[in-house]
Design an enzyme around this catalytic site. Structure first.
Site: not given
Ligand code: NOJ
Length: 455
Positions: A74, A118, A164, A290, A292, A364
């Site tokens: 990607r 992006h 995002e 995405n 985290y 992600e």
């Molecule tokens: C989301 C973002 O899409 C990416 O650009 C970023 O580096 C990562 N999170 C980590 O923060």
């Protein structure tokens, strides 16, 4: 994930974070070029001018991607490389670069997954049209998308319009942390509205063009677990997810914003016309996620380990009436993000249920370790464990809960320009030495390869 033959393991990057070559071959400036050259905005005054120099070293990177054993890569296209001022003449050298990259990937059997946006808006569109505050930017995006579909649509079969949008709206025009750095309570809602319309216009162009392939959107979301079992906390968690993922996803599935947002915001939330609702409804073939981290959500502010709104909801936190917190047992990454694999499983279930089983790609997931010395950085057991635990949680969501997850893209191939954190936050499976630009695979690169091979 052996049960699913069509499951794709991948790795992700974004143009502005890896390419560099910011003034080469006719590329125009974008808002992150300007922002990263503005004193005081980026850790250590780092700039993205060279980044990983992927623009010149893409062949080596394609080899590293292929050797990792992934089926998909990607990456994003830099709008200002294709249309230097965002809407005028096409820069053939920009098209040529992505042709070389796409052909290189296909020659190695790696499927390209392409994100059109992006975060790197051509600077001219910010200066002349106020960027995403204007519908004109949505129209410019649709034209840019068409140029990309025409140039690459014969070989690229998986597209994402946006990455995002929450960050573009909230961090770009709410807290002002990201480019263009504006601070406002209401602008995030206007920006998001235009981003959504831009998505709708681009998807219409794609479908009208009868290309063979799929198009979706990559939205981000942290999971929200109710702090207690009370009705209030359960509502707080649910509403917080609707304000986060639902805000940017309900419109592309249902053609409407979540009801709770309309209730809370009234006419601060823009309205879609009936034609726009039609344009947006059903405009994603798949949903990207995405993901985290996870937080507890509560209605009461009598919580331990409260998470500041900067780290949680951004400037729209007051509108949500939600208090976020964490557990002192949760491990924390260098970004200050909590490691909670079960939250990932629940997040996937939430999306599956809310959007009636629409296919999901994890576009992600990964972790940062602030470690600038190559010898210690490549010994990244913590990252290997993170990937193992999060992919296990995904596996449970697929195999035990029946969630339709089609792929997993680890963030990220190699250490790169981590936005306002510059080169200080390293998310890569590969160490990048930003002086010599030498790439060195870390232990997690081999661990991820093992996970892929044994799946
Ligand atoms: C989301 C973002 O899409 C990416 O650009 C970023 O580096 C990562 N999170 C980590 O923060």
């Amino acid at each position: 994930m052996s049960a699913k033959e069509n499951f794709i393991w991948g790795v992700a990057t974004a143009a502005h974070q890896v390419e560099g070559a910011w003034l080469e071959d006719g590329k125009g400036l974008n808002i992150w070029d300007a922002y990263s050259h503005t004193p005081g905005k980026i850790t250590n005054e780092d700039t993205s001018a060279v980044a990983c120099d992927h623009y010149h070293r893409y062949e080596e990177d394609v080899d590293l991607i292929s050797d990792l054993g992934v089926g998909g890569y990607r990456f994003s296209i830099s709008w200002a490389r294709i249309l230097p001022d965002g809407k005028g003449a096409v820069n053939q050298k920009g098209i040529d670069f992505y042709n070389r990259l796409i052909d290189g990937l296909l020659a190695k059997g790696v499927t390209p997954f392409v994100t059109l946006y992006h975060w790197d808006l051509p600077l001219a569109l910010q200066m002349e049209d106020d960027g995403w505050l204007s519908y004109r930017t949505a129209e410019a995006f649709a034209r840019y998308a068409e140029v990309c579909f025409e140039a690459f649509g014969d070989r690229v079969k998986h597209w994402m319009t946006f990455n995002e949008n929450w960050c573009t709206a909230v961090l770009g025009n709410g807290t002002g942390l990201f480019a263009p750095g504006r601070v406002s309570d209401d602008e995030p809602y206007i920006v998001a509205h235009n981003l959504l319309l831009a998505h709708g216009l681009a998807v219409k162009a794609y479908r009208d063009g009868h290309y063979e392939g799929q198009i979706g959107i990559a939205n981000n979301c942290d999971f929200r677990e109710p702090l207690t079992d009370s009705d209030e906390d359960r509502a707080a968690a649910q509403e917080s997810l609707e304000f986060f993922y639902g805000w940017l996803t309900d419109p592309v599935v249902f053609g409407e914003y979540p009801a709770i947002m309309r209730e809370r915001l009234g006419d601060r939330l823009p309205e879609f016309t009936p034609e726009q609702k039609q344009l947006l409804k059903g405009s994603a073939d798949f949903l990207g996620l995405n993901h985290y981290t996870t937080h507890y959500a509560s209605r009461t502010d009598q919580v331990e380990n409260a998470v500041s709104s900067e780290d949680g909801n951004g400037g729209i936190s007051d509108d949500q009436q939600v208090v976020l917190s964490s557990d002192s047992d949760w491990p924390v990454t260098s970004m200050g993000w909590f490691v909670v694999p079960w939250g990932f499983r629940k997040m996937l279930n939430w999306i599956h249920e809310r959007y009636n089983g629409l296919p999901i790609y994890v576009t992600e997931n990964g972790t940062a370790l602030a470690n600038n010395d190559v010898e210690t950085a490549i010994d990244d057991t913590e990252r290997a464990e993170f990937i193992q635990s999060y992919t296990n949680a995904m596996k449970e969501a697929i195999e035990e809960d029946g969630v339709d997850v089609r792929g997993y893209f680890c963030w990220t191939l190699m250490d790169n320009f981590e936005w306002t954190r510059g080169y200080d936050m390293r998310f890569g499976l590969i160490f990048c030495d930003f002086e010599t630009l030498e790439r060195t695979p870390k232990a997690s690169y081999y661990a991820y390869r093992e996970i892929i091979q044994s799946s």
